[in-house]
Scaffold this motif. Structure first.
Motif, mmCIF file in Angstrom:
data_model
loop_
_atom_site.group_PDB
_atom_site.id
_atom_site.type_symbol
_atom_site.label_atom_id
_atom_site.label_comp_id
_atom_site.label_asym_id
_atom_site.label_seq_id
_atom_site.Cartn_x
_atom_site.Cartn_y
_atom_site.Cartn_z
ATOM 1 N N LEU A 34 21.291 -2.562 44.390
ATOM 2 C CA LEU A 34 20.970 -2.250 42.996
ATOM 3 C C LEU A 34 21.883 -1.151 42.452
ATOM 4 O O LEU A 34 22.276 -1.181 41.279
ATOM 5 C CB LEU A 34 19.505 -1.829 42.874
ATOM 6 C CG LEU A 34 18.466 -2.917 43.166
ATOM 7 C CD1 LEU A 34 17.055 -2.354 43.048
ATOM 8 C CD2 LEU A 34 18.640 -4.118 42.236
ATOM 9 N N LEU A 35 22.238 -0.199 43.293
ATOM 10 C CA LEU A 35 23.148 0.862 42.854
ATOM 11 C C LEU A 35 24.538 0.312 42.555
ATOM 12 O O LEU A 35 25.205 0.761 41.615
ATOM 13 C CB LEU A 35 23.231 1.962 43.913
ATOM 14 C CG LEU A 35 21.981 2.830 44.073
ATOM 15 C CD1 LEU A 35 22.155 3.796 45.241
ATOM 16 C CD2 LEU A 35 21.673 3.599 42.790
ATOM 17 N N ILE A 36 24.968 -0.655 43.333
ATOM 18 C CA ILE A 36 26.272 -1.282 43.074
ATOM 19 C C ILE A 36 26.234 -2.025 41.736
ATOM 20 O O ILE A 36 27.188 -1.973 40.949
ATOM 21 C CB ILE A 36 26.652 -2.227 44.226
ATOM 22 C CG1 ILE A 36 26.981 -1.406 45.480
ATOM 23 C CG2 ILE A 36 27.848 -3.101 43.841
ATOM 24 C CD1 ILE A 36 27.150 -2.238 46.737
ATOM 25 N N GLU A 37 25.120 -2.702 41.467
ATOM 26 C CA GLU A 37 24.967 -3.375 40.168
ATOM 27 C C GLU A 37 25.087 -2.366 39.030
ATOM 28 O O GLU A 37 25.770 -2.609 38.027
ATOM 29 C CB GLU A 37 23.606 -4.072 40.087
ATOM 30 C CG GLU A 37 23.507 -5.382 40.843
ATOM 31 C CD GLU A 37 22.184 -6.078 40.571
ATOM 32 O OE1 GLU A 37 21.783 -6.147 39.383
ATOM 33 O OE2 GLU A 37 21.548 -6.534 41.535
ATOM 34 N N GLU A 38 24.411 -1.231 39.185
ATOM 35 C CA GLU A 38 24.464 -0.213 38.137
ATOM 36 C C GLU A 38 25.879 0.334 37.977
ATOM 37 O O GLU A 38 26.351 0.555 36.858
ATOM 38 C CB GLU A 38 23.501 0.929 38.447
ATOM 39 C CG GLU A 38 23.454 1.951 37.312
ATOM 40 C CD GLU A 38 22.734 3.227 37.681
ATOM 41 O OE1 GLU A 38 21.937 3.696 36.871
ATOM 42 O OE2 GLU A 38 22.991 3.759 38.775
ATOM 43 N N TYR A 39 26.553 0.541 39.088
ATOM 44 C CA TYR A 39 27.927 1.051 39.049
ATOM 45 C C TYR A 39 28.815 0.142 38.204
ATOM 46 O O TYR A 39 29.593 0.609 37.362
ATOM 47 C CB TYR A 39 28.479 1.165 40.469
ATOM 48 C CG TYR A 39 29.950 1.519 40.525
ATOM 49 C CD1 TYR A 39 30.369 2.841 40.406
ATOM 50 C CD2 TYR A 39 30.913 0.528 40.684
ATOM 51 C CE1 TYR A 39 31.716 3.167 40.446
ATOM 52 C CE2 TYR A 39 32.262 0.842 40.726
ATOM 53 C CZ TYR A 39 32.660 2.160 40.606
ATOM 54 O OH TYR A 39 33.996 2.475 40.638
ATOM 55 N N HIS A 40 28.688 -1.155 38.404
ATOM 56 C CA HIS A 40 29.528 -2.095 37.658
ATOM 57 C C HIS A 40 29.178 -2.105 36.170
ATOM 58 O O HIS A 40 30.075 -2.221 35.315
ATOM 59 C CB HIS A 40 29.418 -3.493 38.258
ATOM 60 C CG HIS A 40 30.100 -3.636 39.587
ATOM 61 N ND1 HIS A 40 31.433 -3.348 39.771
ATOM 62 C CD2 HIS A 40 29.629 -4.009 40.809
ATOM 63 C CE1 HIS A 40 31.774 -3.552 41.038
ATOM 64 N NE2 HIS A 40 30.693 -3.946 41.682
ATOM 65 N N LEU A 41 27.894 -1.970 35.847
ATOM 66 C CA LEU A 41 27.500 -1.902 34.438
ATOM 67 C C LEU A 41 28.087 -0.655 33.772
ATOM 68 O O LEU A 41 28.625 -0.722 32.661
ATOM 69 C CB LEU A 41 25.973 -1.894 34.312
ATOM 70 C CG LEU A 41 25.240 -3.211 34.571
ATOM 71 C CD1 LEU A 41 23.734 -2.995 34.530
ATOM 72 C CD2 LEU A 41 25.647 -4.274 33.553
ATOM 73 N N ILE A 42 27.976 0.475 34.462
ATOM 74 C CA ILE A 42 28.500 1.725 33.903
ATOM 75 C C ILE A 42 30.020 1.681 33.806
ATOM 76 O O ILE A 42 30.613 2.143 32.825
ATOM 77 C CB ILE A 42 28.049 2.925 34.763
ATOM 78 C CG1 ILE A 42 26.531 3.080 34.687
ATOM 79 C CG2 ILE A 42 28.725 4.212 34.290
ATOM 80 C CD1 ILE A 42 25.977 4.126 35.627
ATOM 81 N N LYS A 43 30.648 1.107 34.811
ATOM 82 C CA LYS A 43 32.111 1.032 34.821
ATOM 83 C C LYS A 43 32.628 0.241 33.621
ATOM 84 O O LYS A 43 33.633 0.606 33.001
ATOM 85 C CB LYS A 43 32.593 0.396 36.121
ATOM 86 C CG LYS A 43 34.108 0.445 36.302
ATOM 87 C CD LYS A 43 34.518 -0.150 37.639
ATOM 88 C CE LYS A 43 36.027 -0.124 37.805
ATOM 89 N NZ LYS A 43 36.454 -0.762 39.075
#
Length: 223
Positions: free
Chosen positions: A115-124
């Motif tokens: 889930l943190l990786i998903e968030e990272y990509h959204l923020i990126k």
């Protein structure tokens, strides 16, 4: 049955918490707020974490029976390494975690790495434009996905605490202001707010049942 206690600190993140996205966050925020407001924000974050540490120093805890849960810290068997690295880079949040470890508290991997990786990509996607107007447009388009992801993270965090915090233990949770897991926890976990409660998306404190504020005198006012 012995109850469990959770000290819930809704937090604000410093730039040093952002890792690889730190510089991009700074650039976009500077475009949006300007240099003066940016510096004010940085100072407010410093004051916030100073207040958190003041509150923690007032608490009498059995650190051997204290578990610490942290926003953005994945379950990965390298939790302590992550904390120490960010503490060295100047994160006040993680410096506090390091001091809690020194006192004997146990750091817990708190979040799903996936889930943190998903968030990272959204923020990126938001930050890599380098332009504040484009960033705001992308953020608006991603709002539904971001809100759903936040809900999934909250559910995971609440389940993690419920599964690992043992009867008679105290948990300390540092979790971003937009999160709210109190309603997702089992009834035998007593949630206390040493400083403030989570805010809703309009910036108002969310009304929560059976979640008292811990009675600790506020830090002395600054001159």
């Amino acid at each position: 049955m012995t109850s469990r206690t959770l000290l819930y600190f809704p937090i604000v993140h410093s730039q040093s918490d952002m890792g690889a996205l730190s510089e991009s966050v700074r650039k976009v925020t500077l475009q949006k707020l300007g240099e003066r407001v940016w510096r004010q924000k940085v100072n407010l974050v410093k004051c916030f974490w100073s207040d958190v540490e003041t509150y923690l120093n007032k608490l009498t805890l059995s650190y051997a029976r204290t578990r610490v849960y942290q926003d953005g810290l994945p379950i990965c068997e390298k939790e302590l390494d992550i904390i120490m690295e960010l503490a060295k880079k100047g994160s006040p949040n993680h410096q506090i975690l390091a001091r809690l470890v020194e006192k004997g508290a146990t750091i817990m991997g708190t979040e799903s790495a996936e889930l943190l990786i998903e968030e990272y990509h959204l923020i990126k996607k938001i930050l890599e434009t380098g332009d504040v107007k484009d960033a705001m447009a992308i953020e608006a388009r991603q709002k539904g996905a971001s809100d759903l992801l936040l809900e999934k993270r909250d559910e995971f965090i609440a389940a993690r605490i419920a599964q690992t915090l043992q009867p008679g233990e105290t948990g300390i949770l540092f979790l971003g202001m937009l999160h709210n897991i109190a309603g997702l926890l089992p009834e035998d976990i007593k949630v206390l707010y040493p400083m403030n409660k989570p805010s809703d998306k309009q910036g108002n404190e969310r009304p929560l049942k059976n979640t008292p504020t811990l009675s600790i005198p506020p830090p002395s006012s600054r001159g």
